[in-house]
Design a protein around this motif. Structure first.
Motif, PDB file in Angstrom:
ATOM      1  N   TYR A   1       1.791  -2.012   5.542  1.00  0.00           N
ATOM      2  CA  TYR A   1       0.862  -0.883   5.647  1.00  0.00           C
ATOM      3  C   TYR A   1       1.605   0.429   5.423  1.00  0.00           C
ATOM      4  O   TYR A   1       2.633   0.694   6.055  1.00  0.00           O
ATOM      5  CB  TYR A   1       0.202  -0.869   7.035  1.00  0.00           C
ATOM      6  CG  TYR A   1      -0.371  -2.206   7.435  1.00  0.00           C
ATOM      7  CD1 TYR A   1      -1.521  -2.704   6.826  1.00  0.00           C
ATOM      8  CD2 TYR A   1       0.246  -2.990   8.410  1.00  0.00           C
ATOM      9  CE1 TYR A   1      -2.038  -3.940   7.184  1.00  0.00           C
ATOM     10  CE2 TYR A   1      -0.270  -4.223   8.776  1.00  0.00           C
ATOM     11  CZ  TYR A   1      -1.410  -4.693   8.157  1.00  0.00           C
ATOM     12  OH  TYR A   1      -1.920  -5.927   8.504  1.00  0.00           O
TER      13      TYR A   1
ATOM     14  N   ARG B   1      -2.099   4.933   2.971  1.00  0.00           N
ATOM     15  CA  ARG B   1      -2.760   4.937   1.664  1.00  0.00           C
ATOM     16  C   ARG B   1      -3.712   6.131   1.570  1.00  0.00           C
ATOM     17  O   ARG B   1      -4.429   6.465   2.516  1.00  0.00           O
ATOM     18  CB  ARG B   1      -3.492   3.614   1.444  1.00  0.00           C
ATOM     19  CG  ARG B   1      -2.516   2.452   1.283  1.00  0.00           C
ATOM     20  CD  ARG B   1      -3.191   1.193   0.828  1.00  0.00           C
ATOM     21  NE  ARG B   1      -2.217   0.121   0.624  1.00  0.00           N
ATOM     22  CZ  ARG B   1      -1.555  -0.105  -0.497  1.00  0.00           C
ATOM     23  NH1 ARG B   1      -1.767   0.682  -1.554  1.00  0.00           N
ATOM     24  NH2 ARG B   1      -0.703  -1.106  -0.596  1.00  0.00           N
TER      25      ARG B   1
ATOM     26  N   GLN C   1      -7.420   6.052   2.560  1.00  0.00           N
ATOM     27  CA  GLN C   1      -7.642   5.865   3.985  1.00  0.00           C
ATOM     28  C   GLN C   1      -7.323   7.139   4.768  1.00  0.00           C
ATOM     29  O   GLN C   1      -8.030   7.485   5.729  1.00  0.00           O
ATOM     30  CB  GLN C   1      -6.800   4.689   4.473  1.00  0.00           C
ATOM     31  CG  GLN C   1      -7.256   3.371   3.882  1.00  0.00           C
ATOM     32  CD  GLN C   1      -6.213   2.277   3.983  1.00  0.00           C
ATOM     33  OE1 GLN C   1      -5.082   2.526   4.413  1.00  0.00           O
ATOM     34  NE2 GLN C   1      -6.576   1.072   3.583  1.00  0.00           N
TER      35      GLN C   1
ATOM     36  N   LEU D   1      -6.406   4.350  12.168  1.00  0.00           N
ATOM     37  CA  LEU D   1      -5.392   4.350  11.114  1.00  0.00           C
ATOM     38  C   LEU D   1      -4.013   4.625  11.701  1.00  0.00           C
ATOM     39  O   LEU D   1      -3.022   3.979  11.317  1.00  0.00           O
ATOM     40  CB  LEU D   1      -5.747   5.389  10.050  1.00  0.00           C
ATOM     41  CG  LEU D   1      -4.770   5.540   8.874  1.00  0.00           C
ATOM     42  CD1 LEU D   1      -4.572   4.218   8.142  1.00  0.00           C
ATOM     43  CD2 LEU D   1      -5.273   6.621   7.920  1.00  0.00           C
TER      44      LEU D   1
ATOM     45  N   VAL E   1      -2.558   1.509  13.158  1.00  0.00           N
ATOM     46  CA  VAL E   1      -2.060   0.581  12.134  1.00  0.00           C
ATOM     47  C   VAL E   1      -0.709   1.044  11.605  1.00  0.00           C
ATOM     48  O   VAL E   1       0.235   0.251  11.464  1.00  0.00           O
ATOM     49  CB  VAL E   1      -3.077   0.463  10.982  1.00  0.00           C
ATOM     50  CG1 VAL E   1      -2.489  -0.320   9.806  1.00  0.00           C
ATOM     51  CG2 VAL E   1      -4.357  -0.208  11.479  1.00  0.00           C
TER      52      VAL E   1
ATOM     53  N   ASP F   1      -6.327  -6.152  10.307  1.00  0.00           N
ATOM     54  CA  ASP F   1      -5.981  -4.910   9.614  1.00  0.00           C
ATOM     55  C   ASP F   1      -5.848  -5.100   8.108  1.00  0.00           C
ATOM     56  O   ASP F   1      -5.300  -4.239   7.407  1.00  0.00           O
ATOM     57  CB  ASP F   1      -4.653  -4.360  10.159  1.00  0.00           C
ATOM     58  CG  ASP F   1      -4.744  -3.980  11.624  1.00  0.00           C
ATOM     59  OD1 ASP F   1      -5.856  -3.661  12.077  1.00  0.00           O
ATOM     60  OD2 ASP F   1      -3.705  -4.006  12.313  1.00  0.00           O
TER      61      ASP F   1
ATOM     62  N   TYR G   1      -6.441  -2.330   5.570  1.00  0.00           N
ATOM     63  CA  TYR G   1      -5.492  -1.215   5.504  1.00  0.00           C
ATOM     64  C   TYR G   1      -4.330  -1.503   4.555  1.00  0.00           C
ATOM     65  O   TYR G   1      -3.554  -0.600   4.234  1.00  0.00           O
ATOM     66  CB  TYR G   1      -4.964  -0.890   6.903  1.00  0.00           C
ATOM     67  CG  TYR G   1      -6.030  -0.316   7.808  1.00  0.00           C
ATOM     68  CD1 TYR G   1      -6.321   1.043   7.795  1.00  0.00           C
ATOM     69  CD2 TYR G   1      -6.761  -1.137   8.672  1.00  0.00           C
ATOM     70  CE1 TYR G   1      -7.306   1.569   8.621  1.00  0.00           C
ATOM     71  CE2 TYR G   1      -7.743  -0.619   9.502  1.00  0.00           C
ATOM     72  CZ  TYR G   1      -8.008   0.733   9.462  1.00  0.00           C
ATOM     73  OH  TYR G   1      -8.993   1.264  10.273  1.00  0.00           O
TER      74      TYR G   1
END
Length: 515
Positions: free
Chosen positions: A454, A457, A460, A480, A483, A494, A497
């Protein structure tokens, strides 16, 4: 420079929230201007980094209480703080601006944390200072939350970075292209000494003032150089070493800073300023997202070259200190600057060897070719950078390197143009397997930490900020953040994500400075 400043109402002290020891204000009092933050009309604490607060020796509960929130909003100055606006200059996109400074920032003070490290505690968005020029000194909520989020993501990835302690909504609107809710960000840094700080005092005050700044920097960040016979040349080399490693680590996670001006390069070696930054998805060295970088000066693949250019500007400020004989000083400094590409290449190779799960036993040229060929493959297939390298780790973890080509072809989807693409992946996978037939546990552990599931990004991040700013909904932001604080282990819950944005999103996506 340190002009007198009459106390304002917000300078009434709160109880002891931090144990301050303000060496910059004490030892370099004429390198800054004493100033007070502007009060917020209706401060509300939106985010508090409790783990970081404890690390700083503060009580998170006290910071979340009314007096603490008042302090984090700038409405009350904590006991022991000595707020100052720091002076600096900077080369911005190659052009020199002789005076920038803390136009919307304020160094509240310094603490020595529980690990014995000296840390700055500073505001962003706390109002006008003598360096604000025509700006309002404020910060919109979106950029404040963005810096909090990306800083925590970088910290979790193990990359040296400034971090955010808190975000407080001010209750006031700030005018950008439209009215936006305002916020104050509290940022924690090893220091805020920049290449641009040296440029300011070299341009305006000369070698003696640069020497005082250099001596302070050595004492704070490089104490091992204090006894050196050539401390200022060694300072340049030490900063170059940290920046060579830092940029290599950026490249390893696809990070693009977006505004690598000299005022955004720290002497401590931390990443600073998360305005127009972004993470690359489809691999290309030419990737740029910053709306103000129309020429691609700070593209993904140019960041090491820009770091070298910035270090040359630092070297220019140190020349009178390096040697009284100007030609000899230039020669010595040039040797350091010219050695930077090799320094960076060594760190880059170490980073990407870890990403491929390789030891350091083979010839560097062999591994360089293996890495370069993989990058060419994923570039041609327009594969996601993070997913592609994670696929290598997953293959090693499952002891199924022979299945890697199929996994990558599945990621490529419609981008596969011919059978040659599959054949090229099979051939490369065989080379990779032959280079490191056995992946020892230590190598596998290092590979895991080099290949996150992860990253922050872009789509997101934007969705989370939009929910917070436009709908007063912090739940997507907090999810977020959760994560990104655990980036290395795949979790079924997740999975979304770990997915890249649509190509349509990425093609049109731009980041903005945040000022």
């Amino acid at each position: 420079m340190n002009a007198p400043h009459a106390p304002a109402p917000n300078e009434l002290a709160t109880p002891d929230l931090f144990t301050f020891d303000n060496s910059y204000a004490r030892e370099l009092d004429d390198y800054c201007v004493r100033w007070s933050p502007a009060p917020a009309s209706r401060p509300v604490l939106l985010q508090l980094n409790r783990e970081l607060a404890a690390e700083l020796g503060a009580d998170p509960q006290a910071l979340a209480a009314p007096d603490g929130v008042a302090a984090l909003a700038g409405n009350r100055v904590p006991a022991g703080a000595e707020p100052v606006a720091q002076a600096y200059a900077g080369h911005q996109f190659g052009g020199f601006s002789p005076q920038l400074g803390d136009g919307r920032a304020l160094l509240l003070g310094e603490v020595v944390d529980r690990n014995g490290r000296r840390r700055d505690i500073a505001f962003k968005g706390s109002g006008r200072t003598p360096f604000s020029r025509n700006g309002d000194g404020k910060c919109a909520l979106g950029p404040a939350l963005r810096e909090y989020l990306i800083g925590e993501a970088m910290h979790a990835l193990g990359i040296p970075t400034t971090r955010a302690l808190a975000v407080v909504a001010t209750g006031d609107m700030v005018r950008r292209d439209r009215a936006l809710p305002g916020a104050v960000l509290t940022r924690v840094a090893a220091s805020h000494i920049r290449v641009g700080t040296f440029e300011y005092f070299a341009a305006h005050h000369g070698p003696e003032r640069v020497k005082r700044l250099a001596d302070y920097t050595i004492a704070r960040h490089y104490p091992q150089l204090a006894a050196s016979a050539t401390p200022y040349l060694d300072l340049l080399a030490a900063v170059a070493e940290r920046q060579a490693e830092l940029v290599a680590r950026w490249l390893g996670v696809g990070f693009i800073h977006g505004v690598m001006n000299t005022d955004n390069m720290t002497l401590s070696g931390e990443t600073i300023d998360y305005g127009p930054c972004a993470f690359m998805e489809t691999y290309s060295p030419h990737t740029v997202f910053s709306s103000i970088d129309s020429a691609g000066r700070y593209a993904y693949g140019k960041q090491a070259g820009i770091a070298r250019w910035n270090l040359a500007r630092l070297a220019e400020t140190l020349l009178p200190l390096i040697d009284a004989d100007s030609p000899r000083a230039v020669t010595l400094a040039t040797e350091v600057i010219d050695a930077f590409p090799e320094r960076h290449a060594a760190h880059w190779l170490r980073v990407f060897r870890a990403k491929l799960g390789l030891d350091e036993q083979a010839d560097a040229a062999v591994d360089q070719a293996l890495i370069d060929d993989f990058l060419l493959l994923i570039k041609g297939l327009r594969l996601d950078f993070t997913q592609s390298f994670r696929a290598l780790y997953d293959a090693r973890l499952a002891d199924a390197a022979d299945q890697l080509p199929a996994r990558l072809l599945a990621l490529a989807g419609d981008a596969v143009r011919s059978d040659d693409d599959g054949a090229d992946l099979v051939a490369w996978s065989a080379r990779w397997q032959a280079r490191q037939p056995q992946c020892a546990p230590a190598l596998l552990a290092a590979m895991r930490l080099a290949n996150p599931c992860y990253i922050a990004r872009n789509h997101q991040v934007e969705a989370a900020l939009d929910a917070a700013v436009e709908h007063n909904d912090l739940a997507p932001f907090e999810r977020l953040l959760e994560v990104l604080r655990a980036p290395f282990d795949a979790r079924p819950a997740d999975a979304a994500y770990g997915e890249p944005a649509t190509r349509e999103f990425t093609t049109c996506y731009q980041t903005f400075c945040g000022t």
